[in-house]
Write an enzyme that holds these catalytic residues in place. Structure first.
Site, PDB file in Angstrom:
ATOM      1  N   HIS A 168       0.843  -1.201   0.000  1.00  0.00           N
ATOM      2  CA  HIS A 168       0.000   0.000   0.000  1.00  0.00           C
ATOM      3  C   HIS A 168       0.879   1.252   0.000  1.00  0.00           C
ATOM      4  CE1 HIS A 168      -3.282  -2.678   1.292  1.00  0.00           C
ATOM      5  NE2 HIS A 168      -4.078  -1.754   0.794  1.00  0.00           N
ATOM      6  N   LYS A 179      -0.551   4.832   4.619  1.00  0.00           N
ATOM      7  CA  LYS A 179      -1.409   3.871   5.327  1.00  0.00           C
ATOM      8  C   LYS A 179      -0.887   3.670   6.746  1.00  0.00           C
ATOM      9  CE  LYS A 179      -3.748  -0.546   4.923  1.00  0.00           C
ATOM     10  NZ  LYS A 179      -5.014   0.012   5.398  1.00  0.00           N
TER      11      LYS A 179
END
Ligand code: NAD
Length: 267
Positions: free
Chosen positions: A155, A159
């Site tokens: 990600h 995040k």
């Protein structure tokens, strides 16, 4: 009849995509969205936040200002989502929670709330990801007992939680299918002399880099071959559109605790 929806956390990365998805959805009427009380986006036009032009709806800081909505879509933070559940329960609203990172105890609280309100908990609202969960179940049933199972996820740098809610859910689906307890068989990262791999474990590896929207792969590896099941999201709109589908479905559901498998009829 359109379903009246409000978006909680509408100035966030997901929130802005949710505004656009709601605005474009033929069965959804967006009635408003919330931001933090201290947010510099308080009083902003929702359409301008989403970059789609003024809509004549401004952001609010209290849920009571969104009382016209039937379904609330929450992509905020763990603490905020847990608070929002109470308000929705007291005010007879349905709630789609897209926020991720809840621990077991917090999930129990959300399940308990489902006894007196309709609630969807969806750590990943993408239709493709939820189809992947089904494929994992089929694969685990067929070869999970004798293969090494590893889950990779990547990600963007912003995040906050790891591994992703989706990666944990992948592990949970596989563990449940194989009759294992994920709390006991999960291995989160390896370093140093780790000894040979135990067949019973399910490994997790996490990458955080740049602007990766979300990539997940499960390995089912044997000697001589392996199966890889992969999902790659290329835009947050996939999550936003899935959240709209969940909101529409939930508007007609009875009180209960649901997930995207219920929404998509994959159970
Ligand atoms: P983000 O930080 O960009 O957005 C969160 C927003 O919530 C922020 O704007 C923050 O100010 C706002 N917020 C926090 N408390 C609030 C409050 N009390 N009232 C109103 N707004 C409040 O994060 P993001 O990337 O948009 O992700 C949000 C959450 O959704 C994370 O938990 C993330 O992991 C999760 N997520 C889920 C999916 C899915 O498919 N379910 C997809 C992407 C992200």
């Amino acid at each position: 009849m359109k379903v009246k929806v409000a978006i909680l956390g509408c100035s966030g990365r997901m929130g802005r995509n949710l505004i656009q998805a709601a605005h474009e959805h033929e069965s959804i009427e967006l009635i408003g969205g919330s931001v933090r009380a201290s947010s510099s986006f308080a009083g902003f036009d929702l359409g301008e936040l989403a970059g789609i032009g003024a809509m004549g709806l401004t952001t609010v800081t209290e849920l009571s200002q969104l009382n016209d909505a039937e379904v609330f879509i929450d992509f905020t933070s763990i603490e905020t989502s847990l608070e929002n559940i109470n308000w929705c329960k007291e005010n007879n609203k349905a709630l789609v929670i897209g926020t991720t990172g809840f621990n077991d105890e917090q999930v129990s609280i959300i399940k308990e709330a489902g006894k007196s309100m309709p609630i969807v908990l969806a750590p990943n609202t993408s239709v493709g990801v939820n189809l992947m969960f089904k494929l994992l179940e089929i694969t685990a049933k067929a070869i999970g007992d004798y293969t090494d199972i590893e889950i990779f996820e990547a990600h963007h740098r912003f995040k906050k939680d790891a591994p992703s809610g989706t990666a944990v859910k992948m592990g949970q689906v596989i563990a449940d299918t194989l009759g294992r307890d994920l709390n006991e068989c999960a291995v989160y990262g390896r370093e140093g002399i780790t000894e040979e791999r135990s067949r019973e474990t399910i490994g997790f590896a996490t990458v955080r880099a740049g602007d990766i929207v979300g990539e997940h792969t499960a390995y089912f590896a044997d000697l001589g071959e392996r199966i890889e099941i992969t999902h790659k999201a290329s835009s947050r709109m996939t999550f936003a559109l899935g959240a709209m589908r969940a909101a529409f479905w939930l508007s007609e559901a009875d009180n209960g605790f649901y997930d995207m498998q219920d929404v998509l009829g994959l159970k």
